[in-house]
Write a protein that holds these residues in place. Structure first.
Motif, short mmCIF file in Angstrom:
data_model
loop_
_atom_site.label_atom_id
_atom_site.label_comp_id
_atom_site.label_asym_id
_atom_site.label_seq_id
_atom_site.Cartn_x
_atom_site.Cartn_y
_atom_site.Cartn_z
N VAL A 42 0.85 -1.19 0.00
CA VAL A 42 0.00 0.00 0.00
C VAL A 42 0.88 1.24 0.00
O VAL A 42 1.89 1.29 0.72
N ASP A 43 0.50 2.24 -0.80
CA ASP A 43 1.24 3.50 -0.84
C ASP A 43 0.81 4.39 0.32
O ASP A 43 -0.31 4.29 0.85
N GLY A 44 1.69 5.32 0.70
CA GLY A 44 1.46 6.16 1.87
C GLY A 44 0.30 7.12 1.73
O GLY A 44 -0.23 7.60 2.74
N PHE A 45 -0.13 7.44 0.49
CA PHE A 45 -1.23 8.38 0.33
C PHE A 45 -2.60 7.70 0.48
O PHE A 45 -3.63 8.36 0.32
N MET A 46 -2.62 6.40 0.77
CA MET A 46 -3.87 5.68 0.98
C MET A 46 -4.10 5.45 2.47
O MET A 46 -3.19 5.04 3.18
N THR A 47 -5.33 5.73 2.93
CA THR A 47 -5.67 5.50 4.33
C THR A 47 -6.81 4.49 4.42
O THR A 47 -7.75 4.54 3.61
N PRO A 48 -6.75 3.56 5.38
CA PRO A 48 -7.79 2.51 5.47
C PRO A 48 -9.17 3.11 5.73
O PRO A 48 -9.33 4.03 6.54
N LEU A 49 -10.16 2.57 5.04
CA LEU A 49 -11.55 2.97 5.22
C LEU A 49 -12.37 1.85 5.85
O LEU A 49 -13.22 2.08 6.71
N ALA A 50 -12.12 0.60 5.41
CA ALA A 50 -12.83 -0.55 5.96
C ALA A 50 -11.98 -1.79 5.74
O ALA A 50 -11.25 -1.90 4.74
N ARG A 51 -12.07 -2.73 6.67
CA ARG A 51 -11.29 -3.97 6.58
C ARG A 51 -12.20 -5.17 6.70
O ARG A 51 -13.19 -5.15 7.45
N THR A 52 -11.85 -6.22 5.98
CA THR A 52 -12.47 -7.54 6.15
C THR A 52 -11.32 -8.53 6.29
O THR A 52 -10.15 -8.18 6.06
N PRO A 53 -11.62 -9.77 6.67
CA PRO A 53 -10.52 -10.74 6.78
C PRO A 53 -9.71 -10.89 5.50
O PRO A 53 -8.51 -11.19 5.55
N ARG A 54 -10.33 -10.68 4.34
CA ARG A 54 -9.64 -10.95 3.09
C ARG A 54 -9.23 -9.69 2.34
O ARG A 54 -8.28 -9.72 1.56
N TYR A 55 -9.95 -8.58 2.54
CA TYR A 55 -9.70 -7.39 1.74
C TYR A 55 -9.72 -6.15 2.61
O TYR A 55 -10.26 -6.15 3.73
N THR A 56 -9.15 -5.06 2.05
CA THR A 56 -9.17 -3.76 2.71
C THR A 56 -9.55 -2.70 1.69
O THR A 56 -9.08 -2.72 0.55
N VAL A 57 -10.41 -1.77 2.12
CA VAL A 57 -10.79 -0.62 1.29
C VAL A 57 -10.04 0.59 1.81
O VAL A 57 -10.05 0.88 3.01
N TYR A 58 -9.37 1.31 0.89
CA TYR A 58 -8.60 2.50 1.25
C TYR A 58 -9.24 3.74 0.64
O TYR A 58 -9.89 3.68 -0.41
N ARG A 59 -9.04 4.85 1.29
CA ARG A 59 -9.49 6.14 0.78
C ARG A 59 -8.27 6.94 0.31
O ARG A 59 -7.22 6.91 0.95
N VAL A 60 -8.46 7.67 -0.79
CA VAL A 60 -7.42 8.55 -1.32
C VAL A 60 -8.01 9.96 -1.38
O VAL A 60 -9.11 10.17 -1.91
N ALA A 61 -7.31 10.93 -0.86
CA ALA A 61 -7.79 12.31 -0.88
C ALA A 61 -7.63 12.90 -2.28
O ALA A 61 -6.56 12.80 -2.89
N THR A 62 -8.70 13.49 -2.81
CA THR A 62 -8.66 14.17 -4.11
C THR A 62 -9.36 15.51 -3.98
O THR A 62 -9.99 15.82 -2.97
N THR A 63 -9.29 16.29 -5.05
CA THR A 63 -9.98 17.59 -5.06
C THR A 63 -11.44 17.46 -5.46
O THR A 63 -12.13 18.47 -5.60
N GLY A 64 -11.91 16.23 -5.65
CA GLY A 64 -13.31 16.02 -5.99
C GLY A 64 -13.54 15.89 -7.48
O GLY A 64 -12.62 15.70 -8.27
N MET A 65 -14.81 15.97 -7.85
CA MET A 65 -15.15 15.77 -9.25
C MET A 65 -14.86 16.99 -10.11
O MET A 65 -15.08 16.98 -11.33
N ALA A 66 -14.38 18.04 -9.49
CA ALA A 66 -13.93 19.22 -10.23
C ALA A 66 -12.74 19.82 -9.49
O ALA A 66 -12.61 19.67 -8.27
N THR A 67 -11.88 20.48 -10.23
CA THR A 67 -10.72 21.11 -9.62
C THR A 67 -10.41 22.41 -10.34
O THR A 67 -10.63 22.54 -11.56
N TYR A 68 -9.92 23.38 -9.59
CA TYR A 68 -9.40 24.59 -10.21
C TYR A 68 -8.03 24.27 -10.81
O TYR A 68 -7.25 23.50 -10.24
N GLY A 69 -7.73 24.88 -11.94
CA GLY A 69 -6.45 24.66 -12.57
C GLY A 69 -6.09 25.81 -13.50
O GLY A 69 -6.92 26.67 -13.82
N ALA A 70 -4.85 25.80 -13.95
CA ALA A 70 -4.36 26.83 -14.86
C ALA A 70 -4.31 26.27 -16.28
O ALA A 70 -3.72 25.21 -16.52
N VAL A 71 -4.95 26.95 -17.21
CA VAL A 71 -4.86 26.58 -18.62
C VAL A 71 -3.66 27.33 -19.19
O VAL A 71 -3.70 28.55 -19.40
#
Length: 739
Positions: A553-582
């Motif tokens: 797992v990379d450091g930018f991922m944080t655990p959200l939920a765990r099961t015996p077999r799998y883990t769900v991680y959350r990644v921080a993003t700017t959302g479905m839209a972001t400000y940017g420079a054209v």
């Protein structure tokens, strides 16, 4: 003689009692027994197939082939109908960062399935309706073959034998009549299955129309339905109509038949214009023709060996059907019936077109700026004619055993008696000839059923996977990621065939996952996703990652939920839209130019720095007007997304550009604080708008173009006229017939 009788066809070659002086005329009861034997011959393979394919209906499991796409389309159409929205053209956010699939893909089959589900008031599950439709079409194809061949003057014998052979074609290529192409274990070609039925019905209608001048309404309806169900098969049927006109016309009737063909073709195109015209006018720009810039063309090889491999209808078994089709070719030359000649000439023409691919027949491919895939499907219509030849060859064998005749049908008949024993012997012989093919298909169909059953058992046993998927579905917005076929996702198997990402896709969750079909201009961004780069997650708004427990797992991922077999991680993003420079503005005259430019930008520092390129795609380049980045990155205060609906509240202290992270299309309409604003394409292929400083409410909606509504109303009017006028359309063509 009346005008109707002038152009009427003679009675069809029944193969039973049409020969003067035959024993059939003396023993009419033998006709019924012959039909019983022929029905038995046709029903044995059909019933075996129906039993073997039952899991296709009773075992609903996610697919890893085209069925995954078709299931999403059916679900989308049903959802739009349930919310009283437009099911003819809507946005599908789960397809390669978003795509208007119904604008660029034949969709009548999906609308029919969704419509039936809605008419049943939800009493039957949508998946049951979808799988039930597939199952009925699969087992019903032999019946359509029989009906259409009888309408085209083939004998009962030939039609029944062709029906018996319908389910027995074998070729792993999957683009012909072989069921390898339609099943869960094969390619899952749902719309081709509809096209096969509709092509046979349309061909029979055209044949009858040119022979008798009757059947306008049914023929027009079948051709229009075919155009809305499969573009390429409708193109092939148009060419087959020309072939029919040539073969069925004489010096006295060719003008009338040509006019009939023009009338039904023009009216069918008018009815389906609401789909065909918008597709043709914009597909060259927004239907991706290069899904994977370095991917080789499917049809690059044009060697004779390659062609012969694709023409095989008895792959990995004794060439039973091939021998029967060759026998049919000889029989067509000997028997000299109109229908047999049509089958032989049609087979030769389509096989030659498939092999040599003259550019004159690929004009549609040039319009769509795509070479190869169109002619690659020619094998399908060639198989239809091969199936007819198989029936002619089987009929010849039957005549030799039962009638003791192999010459021309209209030759003087012998007085040889026709016994029930001879008919039973002919039935047994033909079943014996077909039995190796039936065993081969039963083995393949059984393997398909066992794989589906094993997959369902694996899904039922993996409750942790269900927990993971439910956790992701409960999260607010964002895309998910469970690997790609090019990395560890391929090893995350569920059962013998599918992977975890297939189950994720089956749920309709927006995700970065193996492509459904790759028609979106952003398909390459999905394929080339770099899952160790946090900037990629932010760029594509991938917020949730599911991995097997213990996976790196990379450091930018944080655990959200765990099961015996799998883990769900959350990644921080700017959302479905972001400000940017054209920072740049480039012109892209073709898709290849655009995708190469996007590929170079995605590998640069631009995505991480939120520096974007504005694309003038297939339009003159404008003056470069760079926009600055938002100090501090700006804020997204709220967001909501649904199919074709994006609502945002954003804020920035200075003017900047806002990048909405869904695929750009000119049908998107955006308002800022209630006022419409212009949109433009920014890298990769997202929606860009310019915003002044301050807090703003953004509303983006995908809408169907007004012109499509007008064409839909026009098509409905034409259909109503066709239903009222019907065979009176033939008044003009009959003027060209001799008195």
């Amino acid at each position: 003689m009346s005008k109707r009788r002038r152009n009427a066809a003679p009675s069809p070659d029944t193969g039973t009692s049409s020969i003067p002086g035959s024993a059939a005329a003396e023993l009419p009861s033998a006709v019924n027994w012959e039909r019983v034997c022929l029905a038995l011959l046709a029903l044995v393979p059909l019933l075996v197939t129906a039993w073997q394919l039952l899991p296709e209906f009773t075992t609903p499991v996610p697919a890893s082939n085209d069925l995954a796409l078709h299931w999403q389309m059916v679900q989308g159409a049903s959802r739009e109908m349930a919310h009283w929205r437009n099911p003819l053209d809507f946005w599908m956010p789960q397809l390669e960062l978003g795509y208007p699939q119904f604008l660029y893909y034949q969709n009548l089959p999906h609308l029919v399935v969704a419509g039936v589900h809605r008419l049943l008031f939800g009493l039957v599950e949508l998946r049951t309706v979808f799988d039930g439709a597939r199952y009925l079409l699969l087992i019903g194809l032999p019946l359509t073959v029989y009906w259409s061949m009888r309408r085209m003057d083939f004998s009962v014998r030939a039609a029944a034998i062709s029906a018996a052979a319908t389910t027995l074609f074998a070729n792993r290529d999957g683009y012909g009549l072989e069921y390898d192409g339609q099943l869960w274990l094969g390619r899952g070609l749902f719309t081709q299955l509809w096209a096969e039925h509709l092509s046979l019905i349309a061909m029979a209608g055209l044949y009858r129309l040119m022979r008798t001048g009757r059947g306008y309404a049914g023929t027009i309806a079948a051709l229009a339905a075919l155009a809305l169900s499969h573009f390429i098969w409708s193109y092939m049927m148009a060419m087959t109509g020309v072939l029919l006109c040539v073969l069925l016309s004489t010096r006295d009737t060719w003008k009338a038949n040509l006019l009939r063909l023009i009338i039904v073709g023009a009216l069918a195109m008018a009815i389906s214009a609401y789909m065909l015209i918008p597709f043709a006018t914009s597909s060259g720009s927004y239907l991706a023709m290069f899904p994977g810039i370095t991917a080789p063309d499917l049809d690059e090889s044009r060697s004779l060996l390659s062609a012969l491999q694709r023409l095989v209808i008895d792959e990995d078994r004794w060439p039973i059907l091939t021998a029967l089709s060759l026998t049919g070719g000889v029989a067509a030359l000997v028997m000299r019936t109109r229908s047999a000649r049509f089958a032989l000439v049609g087979t030769l023409v389509w096989l030659l077109l498939y092999q040599f691919r003259p550019t004159e027949v690929n004009w549609l491919g040039r319009v769509l700026r795509y070479d190869g895939h169109l002619v690659y499907r020619f094998i399908g219509i060639a198989d239809v004619f091969l199936l007819m030849l198989i029936g002619v060859g089987g009929e010849w064998i039957w005549r030799a055993m039962v009638d003791r005749r192999v010459g021309r049908v209209d030759a003087p008949a012998t007085a040889a008696p026709r016994s029930l024993g001879a008919m039973l012997a002919a039935t047994a012989l033909l079943l014996a000839i077909l039995s190796p093919a039936m065993r081969d298909r039963a083995t393949f169909f059984g393997r398909d059923g066992r794989a589906m059953t094993a997959t369902r058992a694996a899904l039922a046993a993996d409750s942790d996977l269900t927990t993971v998927l439910d956790t992701i579905a409960a999260q607010p917005g964002g895309r998910a990621y469970m690997g790609l076929a090019s990395n560890g996702g391929k090893q995350w198997r569920i059962g013998p065939l599918i992977r975890a990402y297939d189950v994720l896709k089956d749920r309709g969750q927006p995700a970065v996952a193996p492509l459904f079909q790759g028609l979106s201009l952003n398909a390459d961004m999905v394929v080339s996703f770099r899952d160790r780069d946090p900037a990629q997650y932010d760029l594509l708004d991938v917020r949730y990652v599911a991995l097997p427990s213990g996976a790196p797992v990379d450091g930018f991922m944080t655990p959200l939920a765990r099961t015996p077999r799998y883990t769900v991680y959350r990644v921080a993003t700017t959302g479905m839209a972001t400000y940017g420079a054209v920072v740049e503005r480039h012109a892209a005259g073709s898709q290849l130019d655009l995708l190469r430019g996007v590929d170079q930008w995605s590998k640069s520092a631009g995505p991480a720095a939120k520096q974007f390129i504005r694309w003038d795609f297939r339009q003159p380049g404008g003056a470069s007007m760079p926009t600055g980045a938002c100090p501090g990155g700006g804020r997204t205060l709220s967001e909501h997304a649904d199919a074709g609906i994006i609502d945002l509240v954003v804020a920035c202290d200075s003017p900047s550009s806002l990048i909405i992270k869904t695929t750009y299309h000119p049908n998107w309409r955006v308002t800022v604080d209630g006022r419409p604003v212009s949109t433009y394409m920014v890298s990769p292929v997202f929606i860009g708008i310019d915003l002044p400083a301050g807090q703003h409410t953004i509303a983006a909606r995908y809408t169907m173009a007004t012109g499509k509504w007008i064409l839909l109303a026009f098509g409905a009017l034409v259909l109503a006229i066709v239903c009222m006028v019907r065979d009176r359309f033939d008044a003009l063509p009959r003027r060209f017939l001799p008195v």
